[in-house]
Write a protein that holds these residues in place. Structure first.
Motif, PDB file in Angstrom:
ATOM      1  N   GLN B  24       0.230  -0.644   0.279  1.00 33.35           N
ATOM      2  CA  GLN B  24       0.290  -0.108   0.298  1.00 33.35           C
ATOM      3  C   GLN B  24       0.989   1.002   0.130  1.00 33.35           C
ATOM      4  OE1 GLN B  24      -3.471   0.135   2.835  1.00 33.35           O
ATOM      5  NE2 GLN B  24      -2.900  -2.343   3.450  1.00 33.35           N
ATOM      6  N   ILE B  25       1.808   1.030   1.122  1.00 36.34           N
ATOM      7  CA  ILE B  25       2.539   2.607   1.085  1.00 36.34           C
ATOM      8  C   ILE B  25       2.898   2.163  -0.586  1.00 36.34           C
ATOM      9  CG2 ILE B  25       4.829   3.090   1.653  1.00 36.34           C
ATOM     10  CD1 ILE B  25       4.102   1.984   4.511  1.00 36.34           C
ATOM     11  N   LYS B  26       3.806   1.856  -1.550  1.00 37.67           N
ATOM     12  CA  LYS B  26       4.850   1.327  -2.360  1.00 37.67           C
ATOM     13  C   LYS B  26       3.631   1.770  -3.314  1.00 37.67           C
ATOM     14  CE  LYS B  26       7.727  -1.110  -4.198  1.00 37.67           C
ATOM     15  NZ  LYS B  26       8.541  -2.544  -4.079  1.00 37.67           N
ATOM     16  N   ALA B  27       2.537   1.564  -3.557  1.00 38.67           N
ATOM     17  CA  ALA B  27       1.152   2.346  -4.440  1.00 38.67           C
ATOM     18  C   ALA B  27       1.075   3.405  -4.442  1.00 38.67           C
ATOM     19  CB  ALA B  27       0.519   1.150  -4.075  1.00 38.67           C
ATOM     20  N   MET B  28       0.959   4.271  -3.231  1.00 38.46           N
ATOM     21  CA  MET B  28       0.772   5.505  -3.311  1.00 38.46           C
ATOM     22  C   MET B  28       1.785   6.481  -4.030  1.00 38.46           C
ATOM     23  SD  MET B  28       0.731   6.365   1.172  1.00 38.46           S
ATOM     24  CE  MET B  28       0.085   4.964   2.225  1.00 38.46           C
ATOM     25  N   ASP B  29       1.097   7.504  -3.830  1.00 42.65           N
ATOM     26  CA  ASP B  29       2.133   9.096  -4.752  1.00 42.65           C
ATOM     27  C   ASP B  29       3.500   9.453  -4.536  1.00 42.65           C
ATOM     28  OD1 ASP B  29       2.917  11.125  -6.328  1.00 42.65           O
ATOM     29  OD2 ASP B  29       1.839  11.417  -7.434  1.00 42.65           O
ATOM     30  N   PRO B  30       4.420   9.406  -4.508  1.00 38.16           N
ATOM     31  CA  PRO B  30       5.633   9.836  -4.282  1.00 38.16           C
ATOM     32  C   PRO B  30       5.272  10.911  -3.379  1.00 38.16           C
ATOM     33  CG  PRO B  30       6.537   8.801  -6.524  1.00 38.16           C
ATOM     34  CD  PRO B  30       4.880   8.758  -6.527  1.00 38.16           C
ATOM     35  N   ALA B  31       4.800  12.200  -4.457  1.00 32.79           N
ATOM     36  CA  ALA B  31       4.344  13.757  -3.420  1.00 32.79           C
ATOM     37  C   ALA B  31       4.430  13.616  -2.675  1.00 32.79           C
ATOM     38  CB  ALA B  31       3.611  14.047  -4.010  1.00 32.79           C
ATOM     39  N   ILE B  32       5.065  14.694  -1.712  1.00 26.55           N
ATOM     40  CA  ILE B  32       4.536  14.758  -0.096  1.00 26.55           C
ATOM     41  C   ILE B  32       3.628  15.986  -0.039  1.00 26.55           C
ATOM     42  CG2 ILE B  32       5.291  15.549   2.100  1.00 26.55           C
ATOM     43  CD1 ILE B  32       8.796  14.641   0.020  1.00 26.55           C
ATOM     44  N   THR B  33       2.197  15.339   0.216  1.00 23.38           N
ATOM     45  CA  THR B  33       1.089  15.695   0.582  1.00 23.38           C
ATOM     46  C   THR B  33       0.332  15.678   2.060  1.00 23.38           C
ATOM     47  OG1 THR B  33      -0.726  14.210  -0.230  1.00 23.38           O
ATOM     48  CG2 THR B  33       0.701  15.775  -1.802  1.00 23.38           C
ATOM     49  N   PRO B  34      -0.153  16.425   2.788  1.00 23.40           N
ATOM     50  CA  PRO B  34      -0.750  15.883   4.218  1.00 23.40           C
ATOM     51  C   PRO B  34      -1.762  14.953   4.029  1.00 23.40           C
ATOM     52  CG  PRO B  34      -1.835  18.534   3.439  1.00 23.40           C
ATOM     53  CD  PRO B  34      -0.724  17.459   2.037  1.00 23.40           C
ATOM     54  N   GLY B  35      -2.810  14.828   2.153  1.00 24.27           N
ATOM     55  CA  GLY B  35      -3.338  13.396   2.754  1.00 24.27           C
ATOM     56  C   GLY B  35      -2.142  12.554   2.678  1.00 24.27           C
ATOM     57  N   GLN B  36      -1.236  12.301   1.904  1.00 20.04           N
ATOM     58  CA  GLN B  36      -0.289  10.894   1.949  1.00 20.04           C
ATOM     59  C   GLN B  36       0.300  10.813   3.138  1.00 20.04           C
ATOM     60  OE1 GLN B  36       4.418  11.439   1.728  1.00 20.04           O
ATOM     61  NE2 GLN B  36       4.317  10.383  -0.515  1.00 20.04           N
ATOM     62  N   ALA B  37       0.539  11.989   4.362  1.00 18.62           N
ATOM     63  CA  ALA B  37       0.851  11.654   5.404  1.00 18.62           C
ATOM     64  C   ALA B  37      -0.152  11.267   6.103  1.00 18.62           C
ATOM     65  CB  ALA B  37       1.132  13.687   6.087  1.00 18.62           C
ATOM     66  N   GLU B 273      14.242   0.559   1.567  1.00 22.11           N
ATOM     67  CA  GLU B 273      13.143  -0.191   0.854  1.00 22.11           C
ATOM     68  C   GLU B 273      11.960  -0.177   1.416  1.00 22.11           C
ATOM     69  OE1 GLU B 273      12.146  -3.789   1.866  1.00 22.11           O
ATOM     70  OE2 GLU B 273      11.013  -3.495  -0.023  1.00 22.11           O
ATOM     71  N   GLY B 274      10.518  -0.171   0.577  1.00 25.67           N
ATOM     72  CA  GLY B 274       9.307  -0.607   0.100  1.00 25.67           C
ATOM     73  C   GLY B 274       9.099   0.729   0.862  1.00 25.67           C
ATOM     74  N   HIS B 275       9.865   2.047   1.508  1.00 22.85           N
ATOM     75  CA  HIS B 275       9.172   3.129   2.632  1.00 22.85           C
ATOM     76  C   HIS B 275       9.151   4.366   1.363  1.00 22.85           C
ATOM     77  CE1 HIS B 275       8.139   1.330   5.586  1.00 22.85           C
ATOM     78  NE2 HIS B 275       9.022   0.527   5.503  1.00 22.85           N
ATOM     79  N   ASN B 276       7.852   5.120   1.942  1.00 27.81           N
ATOM     80  CA  ASN B 276       7.824   6.652   1.105  1.00 27.81           C
ATOM     81  C   ASN B 276       8.503   7.945   2.011  1.00 27.81           C
ATOM     82  OD1 ASN B 276       6.053   7.398   2.505  1.00 27.81           O
ATOM     83  ND2 ASN B 276       4.391   7.011   1.841  1.00 27.81           N
ATOM     84  N   HIS B 277       8.906   8.890   1.688  1.00 26.07           N
ATOM     85  CA  HIS B 277       9.483   9.936   2.295  1.00 26.07           C
ATOM     86  C   HIS B 277       8.858  10.223   3.390  1.00 26.07           C
ATOM     87  CE1 HIS B 277      11.440  13.802   1.888  1.00 26.07           C
ATOM     88  NE2 HIS B 277      10.604  14.408   2.782  1.00 26.07           N
ATOM     89  N   MET B 278       7.238   9.544   3.793  1.00 26.10           N
ATOM     90  CA  MET B 278       7.114   9.786   5.368  1.00 26.10           C
ATOM     91  C   MET B 278       6.869   8.365   6.383  1.00 26.10           C
ATOM     92  SD  MET B 278       4.646  12.594   5.386  1.00 26.10           S
ATOM     93  CE  MET B 278       4.789  13.392   4.696  1.00 26.10           C
ATOM     94  N   SER B 279       6.990   7.618   5.460  1.00 18.72           N
ATOM     95  CA  SER B 279       7.051   6.414   6.631  1.00 18.72           C
ATOM     96  C   SER B 279       8.227   5.819   6.306  1.00 18.72           C
ATOM     97  CB  SER B 279       6.228   4.717   5.844  1.00 18.72           C
ATOM     98  OG  SER B 279       6.854   4.724   4.765  1.00 18.72           O
ATOM     99  N   ALA B 280       9.649   6.594   5.818  1.00 15.45           N
ATOM    100  CA  ALA B 280      10.850   5.884   5.901  1.00 15.45           C
ATOM    101  C   ALA B 280      11.218   5.758   7.590  1.00 15.45           C
ATOM    102  CB  ALA B 280      11.650   5.923   5.406  1.00 15.45           C
TER     103      ALA B 280
END
Lengths: 310, 310
Positions: B24-37, B273-280
């Protein structure tokens, strides 16, 4: 606000080399010499012997082709498994030497044992050597071994659709060459390739003796794997050891730059902390945080078996 | 030859996120947005709550300067320690936001809890924000917090000579700026700096809104930290998340290229591996193989405490 402890112990990697062993490795000259190999294995072997670096069952010297070096060993556990991921390991040795198994040493049964401990089937292979056999013989041999695995590994509890190929040094070059399509053969079932301390830009100007023996005058455009790797459908992991010689760092950096230019991202690169060209692969099983943990995660992820590892 | 099993189980990392969460994390748009957070923390928070993401003791809102945001929290265990390494964490938030502690959430007590579980003292700090406070205010605040640690951390069981500073996103920028000497202050006792998804080349042409708010028209030659990092006496770890936005991958690749040109080697770079800007950073403690294991090894190595971790 003070939270109550919940009694959970962080999972940590229990097999790590003592700091003084790492310090000795880091103090060595990075140059790849017989003396370096001797010193590294003198340090690492006692740890492998203590842990045990042979899988419960090893079927040796199975043939995957006509040449005497077309041989592989299959490493399995004492519990029957079905559809386990399969890790094929391709040793290094400067294109002109090396073997899957040096009797009386952990080389490279340790990789098979490491795979089996993770719940996988391990396969270690030997291939034809330069100067008698030149590019792309190594890639052809990797392709042939992969073909053997596809046909036979189910009988050992392995899944022919979950093959990860890992190569070290010259072995990484052959694996890169195989997945870049230089050796022919099929990528069916190959779910990942780990390129450990490899060389991808084969500019003739930078070829040293062993590379010259394997590549001869093959032009860089044919020999270099970087363009093929960028288009490769198989997930890749690159690694470089902290104390690898400068050429290997330059190759890793070239892979990073090319990957960024092509994909807009940095590739999966493992910087193997505390180790040199010889000890990085030797750290598998005895210093897991260095290379084993990220490599295992890569194997699990690329075969879709996350969380299944022992 | 078939070896006997020796009954040793490979040490593995027990805290890993399930494959579907990573997917699910990998499927997210990488863009850093409040919605991503929001989406990332909705996924991760239950795992932190289950594991427990608050240290046994947290001393909150200690002041390290005159501004209301000159505050830090000290995270310690229920067992008294002496001379433990100290990990100072500097949060992100695009230079204009963020906090060391968001009540009712794991942010960023989780980092303190992770440090304490490893046997270290954790410190989480807040700093002055743009546009009210511009470059190099962030680096000055990191320097001031480090000064506070040097003077006070022994009373919490920490060793003022074993400080590792870790920053995420804008926090990584401030940490880089501090160790590159832009904020003044002393590096005494600072044994390592971890730059997680940071920005080091501050070319004005690529500055987006938040960077403009902090840097204004500061020229790249003054703002960029890369030259200072190359000469920095403190060991560095860089990281980039697999699903970080392209700019962060480009920054990591720039660090690799500059490091190679200056030192002849690739820097210590963790590809999360497997993470984005917020989840790392959110993976610390709940997905240890991603970032926690290599970061812990870096902290142990740079403080000379290898093998001491829980």
């Amino acid at each position: 606000m003070t939270g109550a402890p919940r009694g959970v112990i962080l999972g940590t990697v229990t097999h790590a080399l003592p700091a003084d062993v790492i310090a000795q490795i880091k103090a060595m000259d990075p140059a790849i010499t017989p003396g370096q190999a001797q010193a590294v294995w003198a340090l690492l072997t006692p740890f492998h012997e203590k842990l045990g670096c042979t899988a419960p069952r090893i079927d040796r010297d199975l043939t995957y082709g006509d040449h005497p070096r077309h041989r592989l060993d299959v490493h399995t556990g004492d519990q029957p498994r079905a559809a386990a991921p399969v890790v094929l390991f391709v040793h290094g040795g400067g294109f002109t030497g090396g073997d899957k198994h040096v009797p009386g040493t952990p080389r490279y049964d340790l990789v098979g044992a490491w795979a089996v401990r993770h719940g996988w089937v391990g396969v270690t292979m030997t291939y034809r050597l330069a100067p008698g056999y030149r590019w792309p013989a190594g890639a052809q041999d990797v392709a042939a071994a992969v073909g053997w695995i596809r046909e036979n590994v189910a009988g050992y509890g392995g899944d022919p659709g979950k093959i990860v190929v890992a190569g070290n040094s010259a072995g990484a070059v052959h694996v890169a060459s195989f997945v870049a399509g230089q050796g022919g053969g099929s990528l069916d079932g190959v779910r990942g390739a780990a390129l450990l301390s490899g060389v991808y830009d084969l500019d003739p100007a930078r070829r040293a003796g062993p590379e010259h023996a394997y590549y001869g005058d093959t032009p860089a455009a044919a020999a270099s794997t970087l363009p093929g790797l960028l288009d490769c459908p198989v997930p890749l992991l690159f690694s470089v050891a902290e104390r690898d010689p400068a050429d290997f760092h330059a190759q890793a950096a070239a892979a990073v730059a090319a990957w960024l230019a092509s994909h807009g991202t940095v590739p999966d690169l493992v910087w193997v902390e505390g180790h040199n060209h010889m000890s990085a692969v030797g750290s598998l099983g005895i210093d897991e945080a260095a290379l084993g943990t990220p490599l295992a995660r890569f194997i699990e992820r690329s075969t879709g078996t996350e969380g299944s590892s022992a």
